[in-house]
Design a protein around this motif. Sequence first.
Motif, PDB file in Angstrom:
ATOM      1  N   ASP A  74     -67.318  11.754   2.983  1.00  0.00           N
ATOM      2  CA  ASP A  74     -68.312  13.077   3.553  1.00  0.00           C
ATOM      3  C   ASP A  74     -68.735  12.431   5.001  1.00  0.00           C
ATOM      4  O   ASP A  74     -68.629  13.170   6.186  1.00  0.00           O
ATOM      5  CB  ASP A  74     -68.878  14.095   2.850  1.00  0.00           C
ATOM      6  CG  ASP A  74     -68.448  15.368   2.179  1.00  0.00           C
ATOM      7  OD1 ASP A  74     -66.944  15.320   1.977  1.00  0.00           O
ATOM      8  OD2 ASP A  74     -68.610  15.342   0.750  1.00  0.00           O
ATOM      9  N   CYS A  75     -69.890  11.791   5.053  1.00  0.00           N
ATOM     10  CA  CYS A  75     -70.239  11.623   6.222  1.00  0.00           C
ATOM     11  C   CYS A  75     -70.120  10.520   7.262  1.00  0.00           C
ATOM     12  O   CYS A  75     -70.726  10.233   8.593  1.00  0.00           O
ATOM     13  CB  CYS A  75     -71.857  11.090   5.393  1.00  0.00           C
ATOM     14  SG  CYS A  75     -72.134   9.692   5.010  1.00  0.00           S
ATOM     15  N   GLY A  76     -69.305   9.745   6.915  1.00  0.00           N
ATOM     16  CA  GLY A  76     -68.640   8.427   7.334  1.00  0.00           C
ATOM     17  C   GLY A  76     -69.717   7.765   7.644  1.00  0.00           C
ATOM     18  O   GLY A  76     -69.456   6.238   8.512  1.00  0.00           O
ATOM     19  N   ALA A  77     -71.102   7.341   6.983  1.00  0.00           N
ATOM     20  CA  ALA A  77     -72.139   6.104   7.631  1.00  0.00           C
ATOM     21  C   ALA A  77     -70.609   4.825   7.245  1.00  0.00           C
ATOM     22  O   ALA A  77     -71.822   4.169   7.728  1.00  0.00           O
ATOM     23  CB  ALA A  77     -72.828   6.022   7.051  1.00  0.00           C
ATOM     24  N   CYS A  78     -70.370   4.707   6.492  1.00  0.00           N
ATOM     25  CA  CYS A  78     -69.556   3.550   5.483  1.00  0.00           C
ATOM     26  C   CYS A  78     -68.697   3.020   5.803  1.00  0.00           C
ATOM     27  O   CYS A  78     -68.399   2.291   5.873  1.00  0.00           O
ATOM     28  CB  CYS A  78     -69.516   4.063   4.137  1.00  0.00           C
ATOM     29  SG  CYS A  78     -68.612   5.373   3.766  1.00  0.00           S
ATOM     30  N   THR A  79     -68.509   3.641   7.262  1.00  0.00           N
ATOM     31  CA  THR A  79     -67.053   3.197   7.632  1.00  0.00           C
ATOM     32  C   THR A  79     -66.552   2.013   8.042  1.00  0.00           C
ATOM     33  O   THR A  79     -67.944   1.390   9.030  1.00  0.00           O
ATOM     34  CB  THR A  79     -66.577   4.202   9.327  1.00  0.00           C
ATOM     35  OG1 THR A  79     -66.599   5.154   8.852  1.00  0.00           O
ATOM     36  CG2 THR A  79     -65.299   3.970   9.531  1.00  0.00           C
ATOM     37  N   VAL A  80     -65.870   1.695   8.270  1.00  0.00           N
ATOM     38  CA  VAL A  80     -65.846  -0.095   8.200  1.00  0.00           C
ATOM     39  C   VAL A  80     -63.967  -0.100   9.144  1.00  0.00           C
ATOM     40  O   VAL A  80     -63.593   0.633   8.310  1.00  0.00           O
ATOM     41  CB  VAL A  80     -66.130  -0.854   7.032  1.00  0.00           C
ATOM     42  CG1 VAL A  80     -67.179  -0.890   7.105  1.00  0.00           C
ATOM     43  CG2 VAL A  80     -64.273  -0.567   6.031  1.00  0.00           C
ATOM     44  N   LEU A  81     -63.640  -0.755   9.939  1.00  0.00           N
ATOM     45  CA  LEU A  81     -61.958  -0.804   9.502  1.00  0.00           C
ATOM     46  C   LEU A  81     -61.693  -1.763   8.587  1.00  0.00           C
ATOM     47  O   LEU A  81     -62.237  -3.069   8.320  1.00  0.00           O
ATOM     48  CB  LEU A  81     -61.758  -2.105  10.966  1.00  0.00           C
ATOM     49  CG  LEU A  81     -62.209  -1.053  12.278  1.00  0.00           C
ATOM     50  CD1 LEU A  81     -62.781  -1.962  13.949  1.00  0.00           C
ATOM     51  CD2 LEU A  81     -62.413   0.304  12.373  1.00  0.00           C
ATOM     52  N   LEU A  82     -59.816  -2.044   8.438  1.00  0.00           N
ATOM     53  CA  LEU A  82     -59.595  -2.546   7.292  1.00  0.00           C
ATOM     54  C   LEU A  82     -58.199  -2.453   7.626  1.00  0.00           C
ATOM     55  O   LEU A  82     -57.639  -1.329   8.058  1.00  0.00           O
ATOM     56  CB  LEU A  82     -59.961  -1.709   6.148  1.00  0.00           C
ATOM     57  CG  LEU A  82     -59.426  -2.514   5.445  1.00  0.00           C
ATOM     58  CD1 LEU A  82     -59.566  -3.719   4.652  1.00  0.00           C
ATOM     59  CD2 LEU A  82     -59.144  -1.188   3.353  1.00  0.00           C
ATOM     60  N   ASP A  83     -58.001  -3.731   8.393  1.00  0.00           N
ATOM     61  CA  ASP A  83     -56.912  -4.036   9.120  1.00  0.00           C
ATOM     62  C   ASP A  83     -56.413  -3.551  10.101  1.00  0.00           C
ATOM     63  O   ASP A  83     -55.290  -2.525  10.361  1.00  0.00           O
ATOM     64  CB  ASP A  83     -55.661  -4.354   8.019  1.00  0.00           C
ATOM     65  CG  ASP A  83     -55.428  -4.880   7.196  1.00  0.00           C
ATOM     66  OD1 ASP A  83     -55.696  -5.799   7.086  1.00  0.00           O
ATOM     67  OD2 ASP A  83     -54.716  -5.037   5.690  1.00  0.00           O
ATOM     68  N   GLY A  84     -57.396  -2.841  10.340  1.00  0.00           N
ATOM     69  CA  GLY A  84     -57.625  -2.209  11.874  1.00  0.00           C
ATOM     70  C   GLY A  84     -57.951  -0.893  11.700  1.00  0.00           C
ATOM     71  O   GLY A  84     -58.145  -0.421  13.428  1.00  0.00           O
ATOM     72  N   ARG A  85     -57.887  -0.280  10.824  1.00  0.00           N
ATOM     73  CA  ARG A  85     -57.659   1.299  10.111  1.00  0.00           C
ATOM     74  C   ARG A  85     -59.427   1.875   9.936  1.00  0.00           C
ATOM     75  O   ARG A  85     -59.682   0.945   8.890  1.00  0.00           O
ATOM     76  CB  ARG A  85     -56.539   1.611   9.188  1.00  0.00           C
ATOM     77  CG  ARG A  85     -55.430   1.700  10.033  1.00  0.00           C
ATOM     78  CD  ARG A  85     -54.541   1.788   9.373  1.00  0.00           C
ATOM     79  NE  ARG A  85     -54.658   3.473   9.068  1.00  0.00           N
ATOM     80  CZ  ARG A  85     -54.253   4.086   8.030  1.00  0.00           C
ATOM     81  NH1 ARG A  85     -53.153   4.081   7.356  1.00  0.00           N
ATOM     82  NH2 ARG A  85     -54.355   5.821   8.230  1.00  0.00           N
ATOM     83  N   SER A  86     -59.802   2.850  10.562  1.00  0.00           N
ATOM     84  CA  SER A  86     -61.281   2.993   9.861  1.00  0.00           C
ATOM     85  C   SER A  86     -60.987   3.682   8.486  1.00  0.00           C
ATOM     86  O   SER A  86     -60.363   4.637   8.313  1.00  0.00           O
ATOM     87  CB  SER A  86     -61.451   3.733  10.887  1.00  0.00           C
ATOM     88  OG  SER A  86     -60.920   5.279  11.206  1.00  0.00           O
ATOM     89  N   VAL A  87     -61.646   2.983   8.110  1.00  0.00           N
ATOM     90  CA  VAL A  87     -61.738   3.753   6.200  1.00  0.00           C
ATOM     91  C   VAL A  87     -62.895   3.858   5.775  1.00  0.00           C
ATOM     92  O   VAL A  87     -64.383   4.110   6.326  1.00  0.00           O
ATOM     93  CB  VAL A  87     -61.539   3.179   5.520  1.00  0.00           C
ATOM     94  CG1 VAL A  87     -59.276   2.209   5.643  1.00  0.00           C
ATOM     95  CG2 VAL A  87     -61.875   1.627   4.944  1.00  0.00           C
ATOM     96  N   SER A  88     -63.271   4.786   4.934  1.00  0.00           N
ATOM     97  CA  SER A  88     -64.755   5.179   4.511  1.00  0.00           C
ATOM     98  C   SER A  88     -64.420   3.952   3.423  1.00  0.00           C
ATOM     99  O   SER A  88     -63.735   4.240   2.448  1.00  0.00           O
ATOM    100  CB  SER A  88     -64.302   6.530   3.456  1.00  0.00           C
ATOM    101  OG  SER A  88     -64.881   6.982   4.879  1.00  0.00           O
ATOM    102  N   SER A  89     -65.866   3.239   3.579  1.00  0.00           N
ATOM    103  CA  SER A  89     -65.573   1.932   2.494  1.00  0.00           C
ATOM    104  C   SER A  89     -66.423   2.620   0.613  1.00  0.00           C
ATOM    105  O   SER A  89     -65.948   1.755   0.178  1.00  0.00           O
ATOM    106  CB  SER A  89     -67.064   0.546   2.925  1.00  0.00           C
ATOM    107  OG  SER A  89     -67.591   0.667   3.472  1.00  0.00           O
ATOM    108  N   CYS A  90     -67.394   3.453   1.231  1.00  0.00           N
ATOM    109  CA  CYS A  90     -67.305   3.724   0.068  1.00  0.00           C
ATOM    110  C   CYS A  90     -66.123   4.396  -1.013  1.00  0.00           C
ATOM    111  O   CYS A  90     -66.809   5.135  -1.968  1.00  0.00           O
ATOM    112  CB  CYS A  90     -69.100   5.065  -0.498  1.00  0.00           C
ATOM    113  SG  CYS A  90     -67.592   6.501   0.678  1.00  0.00           S
ATOM    114  N   LEU A  91     -65.564   4.847  -0.207  1.00  0.00           N
ATOM    115  CA  LEU A  91     -63.689   5.730  -1.154  1.00  0.00           C
ATOM    116  C   LEU A  91     -63.086   4.427  -1.419  1.00  0.00           C
ATOM    117  O   LEU A  91     -62.011   4.546  -1.780  1.00  0.00           O
ATOM    118  CB  LEU A  91     -63.618   6.717  -0.172  1.00  0.00           C
ATOM    119  CG  LEU A  91     -64.569   8.024  -0.439  1.00  0.00           C
ATOM    120  CD1 LEU A  91     -63.370   8.722   0.306  1.00  0.00           C
ATOM    121  CD2 LEU A  91     -64.644   8.010  -1.576  1.00  0.00           C
TER     122      LEU A  91
END
Length: 162
Positions: free
Chosen positions: A46-63
Amino acid sequence: MAKQTIELRVNGDRYEVAVDPWRTLAEVLREELRLTGTKIGCNQGDCGACTVLLDGRSVSSCLTLAVEAHQREITTIEGLAPSPDHLHPLQQAFVQHGAVQCGFCTPGMILAAKHLLENNPQPTEQEIRRGLGGNLCRCTGYNKIVEAVQAAAQELAAGKEG
Ligand code: FES
Ligand code: FES
């Protein structure tokens, strides 16, 4: 269930780690690799605090399960600055525009903004607000964040021309 050994490619470095198959990428980045710039807020997308780039795309790393990231390219906030003495234009703009207060949302915000600018180098204000819509900030009221992203877009465009 047995641990699985996976290879994570983070900010250009390779790590081999044995992980339980249910562990999230956010947990493994923070707890195994000690890359604590990635924050865990809601832990449910829900919050985006964990966003990282995975192969250049932003993902929620908690999901994202760590095993899903096996042999894929991951960028975290620690990988953004080109050198210890130089911030990335987005980081610089966030500092200059007062877009950081407590800082908890900032790594995820900046990575989401990076993804946005790579796909849309000159976004309108509305496009920036939409692009960062999955990232929550409880401090800044968002205006300064939008201004920072606009400034970074100009800076990056000028860099490409120059
Ligand atoms: S911690 Fe992942 S979206 Fe909030
Ligand atoms: S600066 Fe505090 S949550 Fe965004």
